[in-house]
Scaffold this active site. Structure first.
Site, short mmCIF file in Angstrom:
data_model
loop_
_atom_site.label_atom_id
_atom_site.label_comp_id
_atom_site.label_asym_id
_atom_site.label_seq_id
_atom_site.Cartn_x
_atom_site.Cartn_y
_atom_site.Cartn_z
N TYR A 17 0.84 -1.20 0.00
CA TYR A 17 0.00 0.00 0.00
C TYR A 17 0.88 1.26 0.00
O TYR A 17 0.67 2.18 -0.78
CB TYR A 17 -0.94 -0.03 1.21
CG TYR A 17 -1.72 1.24 1.40
CD1 TYR A 17 -2.72 1.60 0.50
CD2 TYR A 17 -1.46 2.08 2.48
CE1 TYR A 17 -3.44 2.77 0.68
CE2 TYR A 17 -2.18 3.25 2.66
CZ TYR A 17 -3.16 3.59 1.76
OH TYR A 17 -3.86 4.76 1.93
N GLU A 39 -11.89 5.98 4.67
CA GLU A 39 -11.34 6.81 5.76
C GLU A 39 -12.41 7.03 6.82
O GLU A 39 -12.10 7.04 8.01
CB GLU A 39 -10.82 8.15 5.22
CG GLU A 39 -9.59 8.05 4.35
CD GLU A 39 -8.32 7.59 5.04
OE1 GLU A 39 -8.29 7.46 6.29
OE2 GLU A 39 -7.33 7.34 4.33
N TRP A 47 -5.69 1.82 10.28
CA TRP A 47 -5.80 1.70 8.83
C TRP A 47 -5.58 0.26 8.39
O TRP A 47 -6.17 -0.19 7.41
CB TRP A 47 -4.85 2.66 8.12
CG TRP A 47 -4.99 2.60 6.63
CD1 TRP A 47 -4.08 2.16 5.73
CD2 TRP A 47 -6.14 2.97 5.86
NE1 TRP A 47 -4.57 2.23 4.46
CE2 TRP A 47 -5.84 2.73 4.50
CE3 TRP A 47 -7.39 3.48 6.17
CZ2 TRP A 47 -6.76 2.98 3.47
CZ3 TRP A 47 -8.29 3.72 5.15
CH2 TRP A 47 -7.97 3.48 3.82
#
Length: 185
Positions: A17, A39, A47
């Site tokens: 990522y 988000e 995350w």
């Protein structure tokens, strides 16, 4: 061996990522919508939790097609709340639908969500020069402004911290530390 931002070294998925997505300027409305929704789901979580469930979110939310999400019925909401593969938070699920509706309205008004959201950085990536992760803020004056404007436009789960994380993820700001190989890219 490549030098990376330290936050991404805990897993291969995180490194991928970081190396391929995080901080890359995004101008595709569909991808911007996906990050806006993810988000929001991340609020109060890590995350990595979201990243590990990302493919399941894509399936559950019809590929993050805002036109489809905006039309979700109560039946679909209940289906999502029973889906153990995603975050089953009622407020976040309902916010995703609300945000899809406002996203479509913004697209119509501005021609694209991209034109709207990137106006906050004057349509350019703001390049920070942080040496350590400790220097990277959770919010900025700009994320405060973005948050207030999004809320004024009816969006939910768009606090300043979420907005700043969105800005980082979508390349509106470059918060790779300066010795990370991605900083100059």
């Amino acid at each position: 061996m490549k030098k990376r931002c330290a936050w991404c070294e805990s897993s291969d998925l995180y490194r991928k990522y970081h190396d391929e997505e995080w901080g890359v300027p995004l101008h595709d409305d569909d991808q911007l919508f996906e990050f806006l929704i993810l988000e929001g789901f991340q609020a109060g979580l890590s995350w990595s939790t979201i990243l590990n469930k990302r493919e399941d979110f894509r399936i559950a939310f019809d590929g993050f097609d805002a036109r489809i999400v905006a039309e979700y019925t109560e039946e679909k909401v209940q289906e999502l709340l029973k889906n153990e593969k995603i975050i089953r938070n009622k407020l976040k699920v309902r916010a995703a639908i609300t945000n899809a509706q406002h996203f479509l309205r913004i697209q119509k008004e501005y021609g694209s969500f991209d034109k709207y959201i990137w106006q906050f950085t004057k349509h350019q990536t703001l390049k920070n020069k942080f040496k350590t992760l400790d220097e990277v803020p959770a919010t900025t004056d700009l994320s405060d402004v973005m948050s207030k404007q999004l809320k004024k436009n009816g969006f939910k789960f768009v606090g300043s911290t979420i907005c700043y994380a969105f800005m980082q993820a979508t390349g509106m700001v470059n918060d790779h530390v300066i010795d990370c190989f991605r900083y100059e890219e």
